[in-house]
Scaffold this active site. Sequence first.
Site, mmCIF file in Angstrom:
data_model
loop_
_atom_site.group_PDB
_atom_site.id
_atom_site.type_symbol
_atom_site.label_atom_id
_atom_site.label_comp_id
_atom_site.label_asym_id
_atom_site.label_seq_id
_atom_site.Cartn_x
_atom_site.Cartn_y
_atom_site.Cartn_z
ATOM 1 N NE ARG A 116 -3.968 0.296 1.750
ATOM 2 C CZ ARG A 116 -5.246 0.304 2.189
ATOM 3 N NH1 ARG A 116 -5.585 1.031 3.233
ATOM 4 N NH2 ARG A 116 -6.174 -0.393 1.572
ATOM 5 C CG HIS A 143 -8.179 -0.064 -3.384
ATOM 6 N ND1 HIS A 143 -7.339 -1.117 -3.057
ATOM 7 C CD2 HIS A 143 -8.902 0.186 -2.255
ATOM 8 C CE1 HIS A 143 -7.550 -1.467 -1.795
ATOM 9 N NE2 HIS A 143 -8.495 -0.708 -1.294
ATOM 10 C CD GLN A 146 -12.939 -2.098 -1.717
ATOM 11 O OE1 GLN A 146 -12.204 -2.046 -0.740
ATOM 12 N NE2 GLN A 146 -14.163 -2.601 -1.659
ATOM 13 C CG ASP A 258 -13.810 5.977 -1.121
ATOM 14 O OD1 ASP A 258 -13.879 5.669 0.090
ATOM 15 O OD2 ASP A 258 -12.716 6.121 -1.721
ATOM 16 C CB CYS A 300 -14.030 0.740 -0.659
ATOM 17 S SG CYS A 300 -13.551 2.444 -0.306
ATOM 18 N NE ARG A 327 -10.762 -5.435 -0.526
ATOM 19 C CZ ARG A 327 -9.893 -4.557 -0.003
ATOM 20 N NH1 ARG A 327 -10.285 -3.669 0.887
ATOM 21 N NH2 ARG A 327 -8.622 -4.541 -0.405
HETATM 22 N N1 CP Z 1 -11.371 -0.686 1.700
HETATM 23 C C1 CP Z 1 -10.130 -0.699 2.204
HETATM 24 O O1 CP Z 1 -9.140 -0.793 1.485
HETATM 25 O O2 CP Z 1 -10.095 -0.618 3.556
HETATM 26 P P1 CP Z 1 -8.793 -0.524 4.452
HETATM 27 O O3 CP Z 1 -8.182 0.837 4.189
HETATM 28 O O4 CP Z 1 -9.287 -0.649 5.861
HETATM 29 O O5 CP Z 1 -7.853 -1.608 4.063
HETATM 30 N N1 NVA Z 2 -10.068 6.544 -1.453
HETATM 31 C C1 NVA Z 2 -9.672 6.024 -0.168
HETATM 32 C C2 NVA Z 2 -9.883 4.535 -0.157
HETATM 33 C C3 NVA Z 2 -9.589 3.888 1.173
HETATM 34 C C4 NVA Z 2 -9.787 2.404 1.133
HETATM 35 C C5 NVA Z 2 -8.234 6.374 0.098
HETATM 36 O O1 NVA Z 2 -7.408 6.320 -0.824
HETATM 37 O O2 NVA Z 2 -7.919 6.736 1.233
#
Ligand code: CP
Ligand code: NVA
Length: 345
Positions: A116, A143, A146, A258, A300, A327
């Site tokens: 990440r 992502h 997701q 989101d 998400c 997930r």
């Molecule tokens: N949806 C998602 O990626 O959640 P987290 O940030 O908790 O992993």
């Molecule tokens: N758009 C959000 C998604 C989190 C799962 C972010 O990037 O923080």
Amino acid sequence: MTSLSINNKKPQHFITTADFTAEQLLDFVQVAIQHKVQAKYQYPTPLTDLPLTGKTLAVMFSKRSTRTRVATESAVAYLGGHAMFLGSQDIQLGVNESLLDTSRVVSSMVDGIMARVGGHHEIELLAKESTVPVINALSDKYHPTQILADLMTIHEYIHHRDNNTSSDQYSAHTQHPRETLPGLKVAWVGDANNIIQEILVAFLKLGISVSVAAPTGYVCDEDVIKIAQADAQKTGASLLFTTIPEEAVKDADFIITDTWVSMGQEDEKAKRLKEFEGYQVTMDLANRGGAKPNWRFLHCLPRKPEEVDDEVFYSDRSLVFPEAENRKWTILSVIDRLIVKGGFQ
Ligand code: CP
Ligand code: NVA
């Protein structure tokens, strides 16, 4: 003396669903469903054949995570492997060492990397330098894991709806997602962020129409729009960009949103809350815009109340908790394909 050679084949990565064909995306979803059925309903004891025995997945996260981390660590444990969590406070990356050096070093010792990151260029560099498969666990552009979970959740809902069955008696594994997904319509009401960008490069390819409502000034990347337009042309699915939420939700089977403030955008919070006024997903918005009578809601997570009110979020229309659980099964499917099976041949 016998000399040994190493396998120099380039690993297959999972950076965005744009890199995979429609059939391959459906395969990820289909395998995820089979794993869910086997683990939860048919074979509730641990697997005896553990394909990741002795193998390690490095889980390198520079941002917070609940779902992606828990899904990944539990999926790797289920397959008999070890998930080594490396947070930004734990390793030298970004403080004493470059991404390039880190990628070469870490990939020399593990069997896969789940990362990440901040900028999308970071996951691309990691993949370029890595000798093992790299899975994108979120970048500022995409992502992908997701969106596989979203497709699985949509498949399950449509399967139960069309067959008049209840999810208490799980039967979604008896139908292929290619029979449930094409022809649906999804509305996005919210930010032009990594989640909608991943939806755009996956859904149109599968014949799912997408309408996007985002405030003026919030636009998706040009290359993402180009991919979506080309896919829409091939499958005949429709694609609409608007600044009017009511227009986007018209005839929608699913409304998705989101957070309005993604990780790393905290300084813009006040400005964003003002500019996204009128974008909250509510029953009233769906009625005004004319969503399909049995529309469903996806997010998400994590969720803030400004983008969707409690009435929708905690209603029967909301699929957010099965979506979160999925997930795990979809990440398990990606690990299975890339690390256990060595990718698509
Ligand atoms: N949806 C998602 O990626 O959640 P987290 O940030 O908790 O992993
Ligand atoms: N758009 C959000 C998604 C989190 C799962 C972010 O990037 O923080």
